[in-house]
Scaffold this active site. Structure first.
Site, PDB file in Angstrom:
ATOM      1  N   ASP A  39       0.873  -1.177   0.000  1.00  0.00           N
ATOM      2  CA  ASP A  39       0.000   0.000   0.000  1.00  0.00           C
ATOM      3  C   ASP A  39       0.909   1.226   0.000  1.00  0.00           C
ATOM      4  O   ASP A  39       2.111   1.121   0.276  1.00  0.00           O
ATOM      5  CB  ASP A  39      -0.898  -0.003   1.245  1.00  0.00           C
ATOM      6  N   SER A  40       0.318   2.361  -0.256  1.00  0.00           N
ATOM      7  CA  SER A  40       1.095   3.602  -0.206  1.00  0.00           C
ATOM      8  C   SER A  40       1.528   3.921   1.226  1.00  0.00           C
ATOM      9  O   SER A  40       2.484   4.659   1.426  1.00  0.00           O
ATOM     10  CB  SER A  40       0.255   4.756  -0.761  1.00  0.00           C
TER      11      SER A  40
ATOM     12  N   GLY B 254      -3.047   8.815  -4.092  1.00  0.00           N
ATOM     13  CA  GLY B 254      -4.392   9.197  -4.553  1.00  0.00           C
ATOM     14  C   GLY B 254      -4.482  10.500  -5.324  1.00  0.00           C
ATOM     15  O   GLY B 254      -5.504  10.780  -5.934  1.00  0.00           O
TER      16      GLY B 254
ATOM     17  N   CYS C  63      -4.204  -1.280  -1.985  1.00  0.00           N
ATOM     18  CA  CYS C  63      -4.354   0.160  -2.187  1.00  0.00           C
ATOM     19  C   CYS C  63      -5.347   0.309  -3.330  1.00  0.00           C
ATOM     20  O   CYS C  63      -5.146  -0.272  -4.408  1.00  0.00           O
ATOM     21  CB  CYS C  63      -3.006   0.772  -2.554  1.00  0.00           C
ATOM     22  N   ASN C  64      -6.407   1.027  -3.095  1.00  0.00           N
ATOM     23  CA  ASN C  64      -7.443   1.165  -4.124  1.00  0.00           C
ATOM     24  C   ASN C  64      -6.939   1.929  -5.335  1.00  0.00           C
ATOM     25  O   ASN C  64      -7.285   1.607  -6.467  1.00  0.00           O
ATOM     26  CB  ASN C  64      -8.659   1.876  -3.538  1.00  0.00           C
ATOM     27  N   THR C  65      -6.097   2.940  -5.092  1.00  0.00           N
ATOM     28  CA  THR C  65      -5.583   3.736  -6.210  1.00  0.00           C
ATOM     29  C   THR C  65      -4.696   2.868  -7.101  1.00  0.00           C
ATOM     30  O   THR C  65      -4.844   2.847  -8.326  1.00  0.00           O
ATOM     31  CB  THR C  65      -4.792   4.953  -5.670  1.00  0.00           C
TER      32      THR C  65
ATOM     33  N   GLU D  28      -4.297   9.901   8.779  1.00  0.00           N
ATOM     34  CA  GLU D  28      -2.842   9.971   9.025  1.00  0.00           C
ATOM     35  C   GLU D  28      -2.547  10.728  10.325  1.00  0.00           C
ATOM     36  O   GLU D  28      -1.590  10.432  11.022  1.00  0.00           O
ATOM     37  CB  GLU D  28      -2.132  10.674   7.853  1.00  0.00           C
TER      38      GLU D  28
ATOM     39  N   CYS E  64     -10.987   3.050  -0.292  1.00  0.00           N
ATOM     40  CA  CYS E  64      -9.651   3.544   0.033  1.00  0.00           C
ATOM     41  C   CYS E  64      -9.265   2.838   1.326  1.00  0.00           C
ATOM     42  O   CYS E  64     -10.078   2.779   2.267  1.00  0.00           O
ATOM     43  CB  CYS E  64      -9.680   5.057   0.237  1.00  0.00           C
ATOM     44  N   THR E  65      -8.045   2.312   1.349  1.00  0.00           N
ATOM     45  CA  THR E  65      -7.690   1.483   2.511  1.00  0.00           C
ATOM     46  C   THR E  65      -7.477   2.296   3.798  1.00  0.00           C
ATOM     47  O   THR E  65      -7.364   1.715   4.871  1.00  0.00           O
ATOM     48  CB  THR E  65      -6.444   0.619   2.205  1.00  0.00           C
ATOM     49  N   HIS E  66      -7.434   3.623   3.696  1.00  0.00           N
ATOM     50  CA  HIS E  66      -7.380   4.433   4.924  1.00  0.00           C
ATOM     51  C   HIS E  66      -8.754   4.509   5.600  1.00  0.00           C
ATOM     52  O   HIS E  66      -8.848   4.687   6.801  1.00  0.00           O
ATOM     53  CB  HIS E  66      -6.940   5.868   4.621  1.00  0.00           C
TER      54      HIS E  66
HETATM   55  N1  DGL Z   1      -4.091   3.683   0.168  1.00  0.00           N
HETATM   56  C1  DGL Z   1      -4.666   4.624  -0.763  1.00  0.00           C
HETATM   57  C2  DGL Z   1      -5.881   4.007  -1.430  1.00  0.00           C
HETATM   58  O1  DGL Z   1      -6.419   3.013  -0.976  1.00  0.00           O
HETATM   59  C3  DGL Z   1      -5.059   5.892  -0.074  1.00  0.00           C
HETATM   60  C4  DGL Z   1      -3.907   6.768   0.349  1.00  0.00           C
HETATM   61  C5  DGL Z   1      -3.198   7.385  -0.800  1.00  0.00           C
HETATM   62  O2  DGL Z   1      -3.727   8.312  -1.444  1.00  0.00           O
HETATM   63  O3  DGL Z   1      -2.095   6.939  -1.077  1.00  0.00           O
HETATM   64  O4  DGL Z   1      -6.313   4.531  -2.421  1.00  0.00           O
END
Ligand code: DGL
Length: 257
Positions: free
Chosen positions: A7-8, A40, A70-72, A147, A179-181
């Site tokens: 993930d990011s 993102g 990570c969804n992005t 965050e 989004c995983t956050h």
């Molecule tokens: N982990 C990212 C996602 O799921 C969100 C955080 C980012 O923008 O990197 O899209």
């Protein structure tokens, strides 16, 4: 067998936690690209490049499958990763859509995510095949809130309402946290909209792996790499999964793979 997850940043730790619980014997290698978060708001080309570097790095440990937590990255880089890595590559979009289709009764589904994920249409394109109405919204403030650890209380509730009141007013009965956050805000979202069925990528992907019948037998090794020191990563790691040590890797090493 071993799994790589990337993930990011911290968001994928929710996936790491769920996979660890569901597949305790699996050896799991996690990479949080903390030096380059967020993904993102980056271009498709950049997200693909970062994702390929992360995939190649984890592949160097001999992983048998890669989870793009990570969804992005799942929206932009899944096909490229599938083409270049000769192991199963699983993103979060398909499992999330499958879960939402199972959850919804009135066929009205909300999707929230980063601007890049929503713009990519990744959820919309898959959901559309299932004859449902889709209501989408990017929620860019959610990532910095998480965050900063502001996941409950007045400020979190205000921001959640600001983004979601309109969406909920459309009559959605299911909301995909794309989004995983965002699962870290789940408690607050549920408090404000208790009737909503919430799709959380971490549960969706664990269910998906069970259904695919993938067997992960190893020694239960857990390795977590980050590309830069990050207080928020350290804090959430401790809250979510405890005392597993972090290993910082040099970004230049990642970029040359
Ligand atoms: N982990 C990212 C996602 O799921 C969100 C955080 C980012 O923008 O990197 O899209």
């Amino acid at each position: 067998m071993s799994i790589g997850i990337f993930d990011s940043g911290i968001g994928g730790l929710t996936v790491f936690k769920e996979i660890s619980k569901e597949f305790p014997k699996a050896d799991i290698y996690y990479l949080g690209d903390t030096a380059r978060v967020p993904y993102g708001n980056k271009s498709k080309e950049t997200v693909i490049r970062y994702s390929v570097e992360a995939g190649n790095y984890l592949k160097s440990f001999g992983i048998d499958a890669l989870i793009v937590a990570c969804n992005t990255a799942s929206s932009f880089a899944l096909d490229t990763l599938k083409n270049i890595l000769d192991i199963p590559v699983i993103g979060v979009i398909e499992p999330g859509v499958e879960m939402a289709i199972r959850f919804t009764r009135n066929k009205k589904i909300g999707v929230i995510g980063t601007s890049a994920t929503i713009k990519s249409g990744s959820y919309k394109n898959l959901l559309e095949k299932n004859n449902v109405q889709i209501y989408q919204k990017p929620c860019p403030l959610f990532v910095p809130l998480v965050e900063e650890g502001i996941i409950e209380g007045q400020i979190a509730e205000l921001v959640v309402r600001e983004y979601l009141d309109d969406l909920v007013a459309e009559g959605i009965d299911t909301l995909i946290l794309g989004c995983t956050h965002y699962p870290l805000l789940k408690k607050t979202i549920k408090k404000i909209y208790p009737h909503l069925k919430i799709v959380d990528s971490s549960q969706a992907i664990a269910e998906f792996l069970h259904r695919e019948n993938l067997r992960f037998n190893g020694s239960g090794l857990r390795k977590i790499f980050i590309t830069d020191e990050s207080e928020s990563f350290e804090r959430f790691k401790r809250v979510l999964i405890g005392d597993i040590p972090l290993e910082k890797i040099d970004l230049s090493k990642l970029c040359t793979l």
